[in-house]
Design a protein around this motif. Structure first.
Motif, PDB file in Angstrom:
ATOM      1  N   MET A   1       0.846  -1.202   0.000  1.00  0.00           N
ATOM      2  CA  MET A   1       0.000   0.000   0.000  1.00  0.00           C
ATOM      3  C   MET A   1       0.877   1.246   0.000  1.00  0.00           C
ATOM      4  SD  MET A   1      -3.070   1.319   2.500  1.00  0.00           S
ATOM      5  CE  MET A   1      -3.358  -0.256   3.158  1.00  0.00           C
ATOM      6  N   LYS A   2       0.448   2.269  -0.710  1.00  0.00           N
ATOM      7  CA  LYS A   2       1.180   3.537  -0.685  1.00  0.00           C
ATOM      8  C   LYS A   2       0.475   4.499   0.273  1.00  0.00           C
ATOM      9  CE  LYS A   2       4.100   6.210  -3.476  1.00  0.00           C
ATOM     10  NZ  LYS A   2       4.719   6.270  -4.787  1.00  0.00           N
ATOM     11  N   ILE A   3       1.199   4.849   1.331  1.00  0.00           N
ATOM     12  CA  ILE A   3       0.621   5.680   2.385  1.00  0.00           C
ATOM     13  C   ILE A   3       1.169   7.098   2.281  1.00  0.00           C
ATOM     14  CG2 ILE A   3       0.386   5.982   4.883  1.00  0.00           C
ATOM     15  CD1 ILE A   3       0.836   2.960   5.183  1.00  0.00           C
ATOM     16  N   ALA A   4       0.276   8.068   2.200  1.00  0.00           N
ATOM     17  CA  ALA A   4       0.684   9.477   2.227  1.00  0.00           C
ATOM     18  C   ALA A   4       0.541   9.994   3.648  1.00  0.00           C
ATOM     19  CB  ALA A   4      -0.190  10.293   1.285  1.00  0.00           C
ATOM     20  N   ILE A   5       1.579  10.697   4.115  1.00  0.00           N
ATOM     21  CA  ILE A   5       1.522  11.350   5.428  1.00  0.00           C
ATOM     22  C   ILE A   5       1.701  12.839   5.188  1.00  0.00           C
ATOM     23  CG2 ILE A   5       2.584  11.536   7.709  1.00  0.00           C
ATOM     24  CD1 ILE A   5       3.773   8.722   7.220  1.00  0.00           C
ATOM     25  N   LEU A   6       0.732  13.584   5.670  1.00  0.00           N
ATOM     26  CA  LEU A   6       0.775  15.027   5.447  1.00  0.00           C
ATOM     27  C   LEU A   6       0.664  15.775   6.770  1.00  0.00           C
ATOM     28  CD1 LEU A   6       0.780  17.253   3.210  1.00  0.00           C
ATOM     29  CD2 LEU A   6      -1.711  17.087   3.173  1.00  0.00           C
ATOM     30  N   GLY A   7       1.444  16.849   6.887  1.00  0.00           N
ATOM     31  CA  GLY A   7       1.315  17.794   7.993  1.00  0.00           C
ATOM     32  C   GLY A   7       1.287  19.179   7.373  1.00  0.00           C
ATOM     33  N   ALA A   8       1.127  20.201   8.179  1.00  0.00           N
ATOM     34  CA  ALA A   8       1.140  21.553   7.617  1.00  0.00           C
ATOM     35  C   ALA A   8       2.523  22.182   7.765  1.00  0.00           C
ATOM     36  CB  ALA A   8       0.099  22.418   8.320  1.00  0.00           C
ATOM     37  N   MET A   9       3.168  21.913   8.905  1.00  0.00           N
ATOM     38  CA  MET A   9       4.433  22.586   9.225  1.00  0.00           C
ATOM     39  C   MET A   9       5.570  21.583   9.334  1.00  0.00           C
ATOM     40  SD  MET A   9       2.932  25.204  12.080  1.00  0.00           S
ATOM     41  CE  MET A   9       1.850  23.958  12.726  1.00  0.00           C
ATOM     42  N   ARG A  10       6.763  22.080   9.092  1.00  0.00           N
ATOM     43  CA  ARG A  10       7.969  21.254   9.180  1.00  0.00           C
ATOM     44  C   ARG A  10       8.026  20.475  10.509  1.00  0.00           C
ATOM     45  NH1 ARG A  10      12.882  21.405   6.819  1.00  0.00           N
ATOM     46  NH2 ARG A  10      12.438  23.317   5.673  1.00  0.00           N
ATOM     47  N   GLU A  11       7.668  21.163  11.596  1.00  0.00           N
ATOM     48  CA  GLU A  11       7.761  20.538  12.936  1.00  0.00           C
ATOM     49  C   GLU A  11       6.871  19.301  13.058  1.00  0.00           C
ATOM     50  OE1 GLU A  11       7.328  23.703  12.291  1.00  0.00           O
ATOM     51  OE2 GLU A  11       8.662  24.920  13.538  1.00  0.00           O
ATOM     52  N   GLU A  12       5.820  19.237  12.225  1.00  0.00           N
ATOM     53  CA  GLU A  12       4.882  18.121  12.324  1.00  0.00           C
ATOM     54  C   GLU A  12       5.376  16.881  11.560  1.00  0.00           C
ATOM     55  OE1 GLU A  12       0.906  20.919  12.848  1.00  0.00           O
ATOM     56  OE2 GLU A  12       1.605  20.424  10.831  1.00  0.00           O
ATOM     57  N   ILE A  13       6.243  17.093  10.588  1.00  0.00           N
ATOM     58  CA  ILE A  13       6.709  16.000   9.730  1.00  0.00           C
ATOM     59  C   ILE A  13       8.136  15.569  10.072  1.00  0.00           C
ATOM     60  CG2 ILE A  13       7.365  15.562   7.289  1.00  0.00           C
ATOM     61  CD1 ILE A  13       4.325  15.178   8.021  1.00  0.00           C
ATOM     62  N   GLU A  14       8.935  16.503  10.560  1.00  0.00           N
ATOM     63  CA  GLU A  14      10.347  16.207  10.829  1.00  0.00           C
ATOM     64  C   GLU A  14      10.567  15.017  11.787  1.00  0.00           C
ATOM     65  OE1 GLU A  14      12.766  19.721  11.738  1.00  0.00           O
ATOM     66  OE2 GLU A  14      13.425  19.401   9.680  1.00  0.00           O
ATOM     67  N   PRO A  15       9.779  14.916  12.886  1.00  0.00           N
ATOM     68  CA  PRO A  15      10.014  13.763  13.777  1.00  0.00           C
ATOM     69  C   PRO A  15       9.795  12.426  13.062  1.00  0.00           C
ATOM     70  CG  PRO A  15       8.551  15.367  14.820  1.00  0.00           C
ATOM     71  CD  PRO A  15       8.722  15.807  13.400  1.00  0.00           C
ATOM     72  N   ILE A  16       8.899  12.404  12.085  1.00  0.00           N
ATOM     73  CA  ILE A  16       8.637  11.155  11.347  1.00  0.00           C
ATOM     74  C   ILE A  16       9.812  10.859  10.414  1.00  0.00           C
ATOM     75  CG2 ILE A  16       7.010   9.914   9.865  1.00  0.00           C
ATOM     76  CD1 ILE A  16       4.826  11.834  10.828  1.00  0.00           C
ATOM     77  N   LEU A  17      10.307  11.901   9.748  1.00  0.00           N
ATOM     78  CA  LEU A  17      11.470  11.720   8.863  1.00  0.00           C
ATOM     79  C   LEU A  17      12.670  11.245   9.678  1.00  0.00           C
ATOM     80  CD1 LEU A  17      11.245  14.887   6.549  1.00  0.00           C
ATOM     81  CD2 LEU A  17      10.793  12.503   5.924  1.00  0.00           C
TER      82      LEU A  17
END
Ligand code: SAH
Length: 228
Positions: A1-17
């Motif tokens: 499955m291809k899962i998209a993860i979206l946040g609005a701000m860098r701070e919301e996505i950076e911990p996942i990266l």
């Protein structure tokens, strides 16, 4: 499955990266899209920038260019429900645009013709979130999330949104992303960790708690992906 993860701000996505460690980056339409593999899934991540327009555009790109099958949104929000404290997690049962107003045509607040009034999130993903929360011994509220192109930082507006839409939290992207998912008929999941009260002190609280609350949301999302 291809899962998209979206946040609005860098701070919301950076911990996942940071958790994923290895990923590729592609710049497109003044946005960065990160791709990787995790827990047997192809993953594509992005932070859209703030607001309904940017988030709707990123969501569209995630489906059109990256072929996402489902979209999970993670970020922070202001609390409307009294039971929500800073750092608590809420998932949306449905979401609505609190700044959509076509009352002159007899439409209820938040309704846009030929769109859903309240956009539903995916019940299967919501059940999974509840299971993950139970395993982590975490309290998880499920409720209506109201979105608009406004940072809510005052009691009058806060109470108005809460009463008009029976909303439990407010933010600036959920309902626009939800609308895109509904148009593409793709499962949508919306998670928010509370960063502020949406009252007069919201700006100060937001600055203080953005990072820690964004991390709470990100960590929860990672646990969910491991179970999809
Ligand atoms: N500090 C940023 C602006 C943040 S806007 C700057 O100066 O550029 C607030 C972001 O967090 C939005 O992405 C929104 O979805 C969410 N949010 C958190 N609390 C909110 C509130 N009280 N009202 C509206 N959005 C809120």
């Amino acid at each position: 499955m291809k899962i998209a993860i979206l946040g609005a701000m860098r701070e919301e996505i950076e911990p996942i990266l940071e958790h994923f460690g290895k990923y590729s980056e592609e710049k497109y339409a003044r946005n960065s899209f990160y791709t990787t593999k995790y827990a047997g899934h192809d993953i594509v991540l992005a932070y859209s920038k703030i607001g309904k327009v940017a988030s709707a555009m990123s969501a569209t790109i995630l489906f059109e260019r990256y072929g996402a099958d489902i979209l999970l949104f993670t970020g922070v929000a202001g609390a409307l429900d009294e039971s929500l404290k800073i750092g608590d997690i809420i998932i949306a049962s449905k979401c609505v645009q609190h700044d959509a107003e076509l009352e002159a045509f007899g439409h209820p607040l938040g309704f846009i013709p030929e769109s859903d009034h309240y956009t539903l999130t995916d019940p299967v993903l919501n059940s999974l979130a509840k299971k993950v929360a139970a395993e982590l011994d975490l309290e998880l509220l499920e409720g209506i999330i109201a979105s608009g192109d406004q940072f809510i930082a005052g009691n009058e507006k806060k109470m108005w949104i809460k009463q008009q839409f029976a909303a439990a939290a407010c933010e600036m992207e959920g309902a626009s992303v939800g609308q895109v998912c509904a148009f593409y008929a793709k499962p949508f999941f919306l998670l928010r960790a509370i960063s502020d009260t949406a009252s007069g002190d919201a700006g100060v609280l937001f600055d203080e708690f953005l990072e820690s609350s964004a991390k709470i949301g990100a960590q929860f999302l990672i646990k969910m992906i491991e179970k999809i």
